[in-house]
Design an enzyme around this catalytic site. Structure first.
Site, PDB file in Angstrom:
ATOM      1  N   HIS A  88      36.168  47.828  73.912  1.00  0.00           N
ATOM      2  CA  HIS A  88      36.210  49.037  73.467  1.00  0.00           C
ATOM      3  C   HIS A  88      37.170  49.875  74.578  1.00  0.00           C
ATOM      4  O   HIS A  88      36.615  49.931  75.751  1.00  0.00           O
ATOM      5  CB  HIS A  88      34.811  49.687  73.349  1.00  0.00           C
ATOM      6  N   SER A  89      37.791  50.739  74.439  1.00  0.00           N
ATOM      7  CA  SER A  89      38.542  51.731  74.977  1.00  0.00           C
ATOM      8  C   SER A  89      39.164  51.170  76.301  1.00  0.00           C
ATOM      9  O   SER A  89      39.985  50.286  76.086  1.00  0.00           O
ATOM     10  CB  SER A  89      37.607  52.741  75.416  1.00  0.00           C
TER      11      SER A  89
END
Length: 284
Positions: free
Chosen positions: A101-102
């Site tokens: 994520h990210s």
């Protein structure tokens, strides 16, 4: 799969990392990497919904219960990638999937491009490449980073009188999250200090990068990815407005409603992302 989670620690020689372990021992091996200033609880809602996967959700170096890098060291993307390879080596995983994520997605893309034969699956949530720079700004960027490093010596971390204040601060952070998400991140992120509570994360994580890749360099990692790859784009997240970048990507893309932390903010978002990941791994 079982919703039970096991807390483990991984001594990599140069650093010790904490992690959550989910799923059946014979599941597809997957290393999950959270976003900047988050921790392994980023996957607390998502991982129990995933089928057939053996997930090691790391606290990245400097985050959560993992150790900070030694004095004088920094938090370069290449160093995170090295940590992940060491984790796989310790677990005996020659090939493994990556769920990021990210910031975790950025690390995952770089590792999948650098060592394409080691990565079996690549699943990204609202992240793909780091912010890029232009060659003529290189000297100015390094100068800015050096000045920020020197200023950090005189700074003290924020101290919150109670846990609730710390949670509210995380809710209003650079990337806002729901109260439930902030409370989950606070479980591994807040620690007692004289006068109240402070976040465990290493203050050096807030420093600007001294070097940025050019767009050509960043895309070189994308182009070397060999495995099946899927990018979840949050409709109200950080990637949706970068349409020119999204159009260049060779990855499958799925747009889902929600913000940057759609997999953590609420149960509905976690279910939507989990359904997408289960389909991607062939577990309808």
């Amino acid at each position: 799969m079982s919703a039970q989670v096991e807390e483990i620690r991984l001594n990599l020689g140069h650093i010790e990392l904490a992690a959550h372990l989910f799923g059946p021992a014979d599941g597809i091996p997957v290393i999950a990497l959270h976003g900047w200033l988050d921790n392994a609880n980023s996957f607390a809602r998502l991982a129990p919904r995933l089928k057939g996967l053996r997930i090691v959700a790391l606290d990245l170096a400097g985050h959560g219960y993992s150790e900070h890098r030694p004095a004088g060291a920094s938090y370069a993307l290449a160093d995170y990638a090295h940590d992940v390879v060491r984790v796989a080596q310790q677990l005996g995983w020659e090939r493994f999937g990556l769920l990021g994520h990210s910031l975790g997605a950025i690390i995952s893309v770089q590792l999948a491009g650098a060592l394409p034969d080691r990565v079996s699956h690549l699943l990204m949530i609202d992240g793909v490449i780091a912010p890029t720079g232009v060659e003529q700004d290189a000297a100015e960027r390094l100068g800015m980073a050096l000045q920020a490093q020197l200023r950090l010596d005189g700074k003290r971390k924020s101290v919150y009188a109670n846990l609730e204040e710390g949670v509210e601060a995380r809710m209003k952070g650079m990337v806002a999250v729901s109260r439930e998400a902030a409370e989950l991140l606070a479980q591994r992120g807040l620690m007692p200090v004289p006068g109240g509570y402070s976040w465990r994360s290493d203050s050096r994580l807030t420093l600007p990068s001294p070097v940025r890749l050019s767009e050509t360099q960043a895309m070189a990692f994308v182009k070397r990815v060999k495995c099946n790859a899927c990018l979840v784009v949050a409709a109200d997240g950080m990637l949706a407005r970068h349409t020119a970048l999204l159009e260049q990507l060779p990855f499958e893309q799925v747009s889902l409603p929600g913000g940057h932390h759609l997999h953590l903010n609420d149960e509905h978002g976690a279910t939507l992302v989990a359904d997408c990941i289960n389909r991607f791994f062939g577990f309808p």
